[in-house]
Design an enzyme around this catalytic site. Structure first.
Site, PDB file in Angstrom:
ATOM      1  N   ARG A  25      95.621  66.405  71.063  1.00 19.74           N
ATOM      2  CA  ARG A  25      95.430  64.959  70.960  1.00 19.74           C
ATOM      3  C   ARG A  25      94.931  64.490  69.611  1.00 19.74           C
ATOM      4  NH1 ARG A  25      95.393  66.110  75.772  1.00 19.74           N
ATOM      5  NH2 ARG A  25      94.204  67.844  74.977  1.00 19.74           N
ATOM      6  N   THR A  26      93.890  65.160  69.117  1.00 23.44           N
ATOM      7  CA  THR A  26      93.253  64.621  67.925  1.00 23.44           C
ATOM      8  C   THR A  26      94.231  64.666  66.745  1.00 23.44           C
ATOM      9  OG1 THR A  26      91.148  65.341  68.780  1.00 23.44           O
ATOM     10  CG2 THR A  26      91.198  64.761  66.468  1.00 23.44           C
ATOM     11  N   LYS A  41      92.823  83.550  52.828  1.00 21.01           N
ATOM     12  CA  LYS A  41      92.648  84.290  51.563  1.00 21.01           C
ATOM     13  C   LYS A  41      91.224  84.154  51.048  1.00 21.01           C
ATOM     14  CE  LYS A  41      97.374  83.144  50.166  1.00 21.01           C
ATOM     15  NZ  LYS A  41      98.108  82.297  49.222  1.00 21.01           N
ATOM     16  N   ARG A  58      89.272  69.315  61.038  1.00 24.03           N
ATOM     17  CA  ARG A  58      88.591  69.946  62.185  1.00 24.03           C
ATOM     18  C   ARG A  58      88.246  71.373  61.776  1.00 24.03           C
ATOM     19  NH1 ARG A  58      90.411  69.904  68.404  1.00 24.03           N
ATOM     20  NH2 ARG A  58      89.424  67.878  68.155  1.00 24.03           N
ATOM     21  N   HIS A 114      82.027  64.781  67.072  1.00 28.71           N
ATOM     22  CA  HIS A 114      83.453  64.451  67.096  1.00 28.71           C
ATOM     23  C   HIS A 114      83.539  62.923  67.081  1.00 28.71           C
ATOM     24  CE1 HIS A 114      87.624  64.544  67.918  1.00 28.71           C
ATOM     25  NE2 HIS A 114      87.656  65.358  68.954  1.00 28.71           N
TER      26      HIS A 114
HETATM   27  C1  NCD Z   1      87.682  67.676  72.700  1.00 25.99           C
HETATM   28  C2  NCD Z   1      87.235  68.477  71.501  1.00 25.99           C
HETATM   29  O1  NCD Z   1      88.052  68.986  70.743  1.00 25.99           O
HETATM   30  O2  NCD Z   1      86.023  68.546  71.326  1.00 25.99           O
HETATM   31  N1  NCD Z   1      89.052  67.450  72.695  1.00 25.99           N
HETATM   32  C3  NCD Z   1      89.517  66.353  72.056  1.00 25.99           C
HETATM   33  O3  NCD Z   1      89.415  66.229  70.854  1.00 25.99           O
HETATM   34  N2  NCD Z   1      90.023  65.370  72.801  1.00 25.99           N
HETATM   35  C4  NCD Z   1      87.182  68.185  73.988  1.00 25.99           C
HETATM   36  C5  NCD Z   1      87.443  69.606  74.363  1.00 25.99           C
HETATM   37  O4  NCD Z   1      88.059  70.369  73.603  1.00 25.99           O
HETATM   38  O5  NCD Z   1      87.012  69.964  75.444  1.00 25.99           O
END
Ligand code: NCD
Length: 306
Positions: free
Chosen positions: A51-52, A80, A101, A129
């Site tokens: 999703r993100t 590397k 991320r 997040h």
């Molecule tokens: C979440 C995350 O990555 O922290 N997912 C997301 O970004 N929607 C929640 C999860 O991974 O459980």
């Protein structure tokens, strides 16, 4: 130059402006279709995501911009031994804004210190997040018509769940919210959330182990997955993973206007039968994530539409 690293990097007023812009984007999509023409977003994902990453990319495309990036550390020069400092200094030559991320807490903050372009924290380890938080705030506001005066239950892995830590921190600035934290003892919120967020601000909270006992009191129920990848041993994960499963039977005791949120991915913690209940908001929430990221990209690039 602004970055978004911590949910508190945005004031309550800036958050409201961002939610208002997201709502305008939802209502008038065509108006925004060229606002990022000629701009590029890089998604640097050192940890898996559906999703993100895809909602960031879809957001940039819907604004008329382009995207580049990688979706696992294996396919970048991190293998590397390149540092995040060097990576963002280089990617900053190719893109106007970076969403990152990383499995290590603090990596996006470190990157922002050397980055020539805005950095967005798209999740750092078990820490924060903030763009999921914006998604959650937009969803709560659209579903309930308000962001204060409510009882919110957080259920599941409150220890490792970064979406929980971020959202609690952001919500701590809104009036009259009561928090019910539902988790096994081993997965309670970290001490810094209890002391720095709840206790320092005199915010009422309750820690319970049973969902049945409290479900009837909730206006919002924020379900979460047990974060397998952050456990030290598999046996603990297996023992705790199915502690809470929200099903239609449990929902019989809930309010008619309860809103059920989940950042997704779901594993077992919400029965798929619940998906047809009008109180299930998690797929609408995932859609809201795209719109709020459109608003965020515009804000960080300083772009506006008449
Ligand atoms: C979440 C995350 O990555 O922290 N997912 C997301 O970004 N929607 C929640 C999860 O991974 O459980």
């Amino acid at each position: 130059m602004r970055h978004l690293i911590d949910p508190m990097d945005l004031s309550v007023q800036e958050i409201q402006e961002m939610l208002d812009l997201s709502n305008d984007i939802i209502a008038n999509k065509d108006k925004y279709s060229e606002v990022c023409k000629g701009k590029k977003l890089a998604t640097l994902f050192f940890e898996p995501s559906t999703r993100t990453r895809l909602s960031f990319e879809a957001a940039m495309m819907e604004l008329g911009g382009n995207v580049l990036g990688f979706s696992s550390a294996d396919s970048s020069s991190a293998t590397k031994g390149e540092s995040v400092h060097d990576t963002v200094q280089v990617v900053g030559c190719y893109a106007d804004v970076i969403a990152m991320r990383h499995p290590k807490e603090g990596a996006p903050l470190l990157a922002s210190l050397k980055s020539p372009v805005p950095i967005i924290n798209a999740g750092d380890g078990g820490h924060y997040h903030p763009t999921q938080t914006l998604t959650d705030l937009l969803t709560i506001q659209r579903e309930k018509g308000r962001l204060g005066n409510m009882t919110i239950g957080f259920c599941g892995d409150l220890k490792f769940g970064r979406t929980v830590h971020s959202l609690i921190k952001a919500l701590s600035r809104y009036e009259n919210i009561r928090y019910i934290l539902i988790s096994p003892k081993e997965l309670q919120v970290p001490d810094y959330i209890r002391t720095e967020v709840f206790e320092n601000n005199n915010i009422p909270y309750q820690q319970v182990e049973s969902m049945d006992e409290v479900i009837g009191e909730l206006d919002v129920l924020y379900m979460t997955r047990v974060q397998r990848e952050r456990f030290f041993n598999e046996a603990d994960y297996i023992r705790l993973k199915d502690t809470y499963i929200l099903d239609t039977k449990k929902l019989k005791n809930a309010k008619e206007d309860l809103s059920i949120l989940h950042p997704l991915p779901r594993v077992n913690e919400i029965s798929t039968k619940v998906d047809d209940d009008p109180r299930a908001c998690y797929f609408r929430q995932a859609l809201n994530g795209k719109y709020v990221r459109m608003a965020l990209i515009m804000k960080l690039l300083g772009l506006e539409v008449e």
